[in-house]
Design an enzyme around this catalytic site. Structure first.
Site, mmCIF file in Angstrom:
data_model
loop_
_atom_site.group_PDB
_atom_site.id
_atom_site.type_symbol
_atom_site.label_atom_id
_atom_site.label_comp_id
_atom_site.label_asym_id
_atom_site.label_seq_id
_atom_site.Cartn_x
_atom_site.Cartn_y
_atom_site.Cartn_z
ATOM 1 N N ASP A 1 37.883 56.250 25.896
ATOM 2 C CA ASP A 1 38.207 56.654 27.268
ATOM 3 C C ASP A 1 36.933 57.072 27.999
ATOM 4 O O ASP A 1 35.981 57.545 27.375
ATOM 5 C CB ASP A 1 39.210 57.816 27.220
ATOM 6 C CG ASP A 1 39.871 58.058 28.563
ATOM 7 O OD1 ASP A 1 39.765 57.196 29.472
ATOM 8 O OD2 ASP A 1 40.495 59.124 28.728
ATOM 9 N N ARG B 1 39.592 60.731 20.385
ATOM 10 C CA ARG B 1 39.692 60.320 21.782
ATOM 11 C C ARG B 1 38.459 60.843 22.513
ATOM 12 O O ARG B 1 38.110 62.020 22.384
ATOM 13 C CB ARG B 1 40.952 60.870 22.450
ATOM 14 C CG ARG B 1 41.038 60.397 23.896
ATOM 15 C CD ARG B 1 42.328 60.793 24.575
ATOM 16 N NE ARG B 1 42.383 60.173 25.890
ATOM 17 C CZ ARG B 1 43.457 59.661 26.454
ATOM 18 N NH1 ARG B 1 44.597 59.703 25.817
ATOM 19 N NH2 ARG B 1 43.413 59.117 27.652
ATOM 20 N N LEU C 1 34.579 45.517 6.709
ATOM 21 C CA LEU C 1 35.236 46.384 7.697
ATOM 22 C C LEU C 1 36.339 45.573 8.365
ATOM 23 O O LEU C 1 36.136 44.407 8.709
ATOM 24 C CB LEU C 1 34.211 46.831 8.758
ATOM 25 C CG LEU C 1 34.757 47.456 10.045
ATOM 26 C CD1 LEU C 1 35.442 48.795 9.748
ATOM 27 C CD2 LEU C 1 33.620 47.683 11.060
ATOM 28 N N ARG D 1 34.782 56.707 34.550
ATOM 29 C CA ARG D 1 34.021 57.897 34.969
ATOM 30 C C ARG D 1 32.523 57.708 34.741
ATOM 31 O O ARG D 1 31.694 58.113 35.539
ATOM 32 C CB ARG D 1 34.520 59.133 34.199
ATOM 33 C CG ARG D 1 35.666 59.822 34.900
ATOM 34 C CD ARG D 1 36.367 60.781 33.980
ATOM 35 N NE ARG D 1 37.243 60.077 33.037
ATOM 36 C CZ ARG D 1 37.861 60.665 32.029
ATOM 37 N NH1 ARG D 1 37.701 61.946 31.818
ATOM 38 N NH2 ARG D 1 38.647 59.958 31.233
ATOM 39 N N HIS E 1 33.013 49.549 31.693
ATOM 40 C CA HIS E 1 33.655 48.759 30.629
ATOM 41 C C HIS E 1 32.605 47.907 29.902
ATOM 42 O O HIS E 1 32.591 47.820 28.675
ATOM 43 C CB HIS E 1 34.738 47.851 31.212
ATOM 44 C CG HIS E 1 35.877 48.596 31.841
ATOM 45 N ND1 HIS E 1 36.488 49.656 31.234
ATOM 46 C CD2 HIS E 1 36.519 48.431 33.033
ATOM 47 C CE1 HIS E 1 37.463 50.125 32.012
ATOM 48 N NE2 HIS E 1 37.488 49.398 33.111
ATOM 49 N N SER F 1 45.994 49.068 27.021
ATOM 50 C CA SER F 1 47.364 49.529 26.773
ATOM 51 C C SER F 1 48.349 48.738 27.629
ATOM 52 O O SER F 1 47.966 48.129 28.638
ATOM 53 C CB SER F 1 47.483 51.019 27.102
ATOM 54 O OG SER F 1 47.552 51.204 28.503
HETATM 55 C C1 FPP Z 1 39.401 53.451 29.228
HETATM 56 O O1 FPP Z 1 38.473 53.952 30.159
HETATM 57 C C2 FPP Z 1 38.921 52.171 28.694
HETATM 58 C C3 FPP Z 1 39.574 50.988 28.838
HETATM 59 C C4 FPP Z 1 40.861 50.860 29.533
HETATM 60 C C5 FPP Z 1 38.988 49.731 28.326
HETATM 61 C C6 FPP Z 1 38.279 49.809 27.021
HETATM 62 C C7 FPP Z 1 37.496 48.582 26.823
HETATM 63 C C8 FPP Z 1 36.238 48.496 26.346
HETATM 64 C C9 FPP Z 1 35.471 49.624 25.820
HETATM 65 C C10 FPP Z 1 35.550 47.198 26.347
HETATM 66 C C11 FPP Z 1 35.685 46.267 25.228
HETATM 67 C C12 FPP Z 1 36.356 46.616 23.985
HETATM 68 C C13 FPP Z 1 36.455 45.798 22.921
HETATM 69 C C14 FPP Z 1 37.138 46.256 21.699
HETATM 70 C C15 FPP Z 1 35.900 44.440 22.913
HETATM 71 P P1 FPP Z 1 38.972 54.232 31.647
HETATM 72 O O2 FPP Z 1 38.681 53.032 32.463
HETATM 73 O O3 FPP Z 1 40.398 54.664 31.636
HETATM 74 O O4 FPP Z 1 38.018 55.420 32.046
HETATM 75 P P2 FPP Z 1 38.340 56.586 33.082
HETATM 76 O O5 FPP Z 1 39.451 57.419 32.493
HETATM 77 O O6 FPP Z 1 37.049 57.322 33.161
HETATM 78 O O7 FPP Z 1 38.731 55.926 34.380
#
Ligand code: FPP
Length: 238
Positions: free
Chosen positions: A12, A180, A123, A16, A29, A57
């Site tokens: 997460d 988390r 892994l 931000r 991302h 999700s």
């Molecule tokens: C949550 O941060 C993160 C996500 C919804 C996407 C996670 C994806 C990656 C890390 C990229 C690739 C992953 C793999 C496994 C290839 P958020 O956007 O909700 O952050 P915020 O709460 O600060 O807005």
């Protein structure tokens, strides 16, 4: 190190991370991929055999279409760009979650990677894509109820072990530790059944910055926990 067979991570804070720098959210991302690579390296080094990452999700579909499209392009790019690395390190990749709503190119790239890395044993990297724990549990209930209705299963035989087997299509153990990042303290519909006895650790670090020292802090904290599973501590843990 206290036994750690399965580490699950709710990544997460990407948005931000970008917003604090005046950058568009997608840059966070993108930067998150570096943290995924660092975690894989650490897991190989520390001999953690299984890592699950919450990447998308079922609720993330509610985000703006441009962000959703970017995320799926990023997953596909990851699978292509990391192919050699995954094979060289012996990392098996598999995904869990719904597959019927994934964009076709993502599904194809995923199935290719799953097939190519199937024999890798160092892994197991499990990626939650279009995943929601409540949906997963409801699907398992539907499957078991269907078998019972067809007379193939005695409802009295629907035990916790059987439900776990229906949920755990790739036989991963329940997570010992769920981390988390970015300071929020909730599970957000991630592995609700499987995390019943997991230790939870909340890191203030935003996912793109999550590195070895953050993981070390989480593992040191985990090492100090006494895991009782509702019983009394084992003599050596007291
Ligand atoms: C949550 O941060 C993160 C996500 C919804 C996407 C996670 C994806 C990656 C890390 C990229 C690739 C992953 C793999 C496994 C290839 P958020 O956007 O909700 O952050 P915020 O709460 O600060 O807005």
């Amino acid at each position: 190190m206290k036994a750690l067979h399965h580490l699950a991570v709710i990544m997460d804070g990407n948005g931000r991370w970008a917003e604090r720098r005046g950058l568009p959210r997608w840059r966070g991302h993108e930067r998150g991929l570096g943290a995924v690579r660092r975690l894989c390296e650490a897991a190989c080094r520390l001999q953690i055999p299984c890592v699950s990452l919450f990447a998308f999700s079922s609720e993330n579909w509610k985000r703006p279409e441009t962000e959703v499209r970017f995320l799926f392009r990023l997953f596909r790019r990851y699978l292509g760009a990391e192919r050699e690395y995954l094979l060289a390190r012996g990392i098996r990749v598999s995904a869990f979650g719904r597959r019927d709503r994934l964009p076709r190119p993502v599904l194809e790239a995923l199935e290719r990677t799953e097939a190519e890395t199937r024999e890798c044993g160092r892994l197991h990297l499990r990626i939650a894509l279009d995943y929601g724990a409540r949906y997963e549990i409801a699907s398992a209930a539907r499957e078991l109820a269907g078998a019972a209705a067809r007379g193939e299963l005695d409802p009295g035989e629907i035990t916790e072990e059987r439900v776990s087997r229906v949920l755990g299509h790739d036989a991963a153990p329940d997570p010992d530790l769920v981390i988390r990042t970015a300071g929020e303290r909730r599970l957000s519909n991630f592995l609700l059944w499987q995390a019943a006895y997991s230790e939870l650790y909340f890191s203030p670090t935003l996912w793109p910055d999550f590195g070895d020292s953050d993981l070390d802090a989480a593992l040191a904290d985990y090492g100090r926990r006494t895991r009782k599973f509702g019983a009394l501590p084992l003599p050596e843990a007291r």
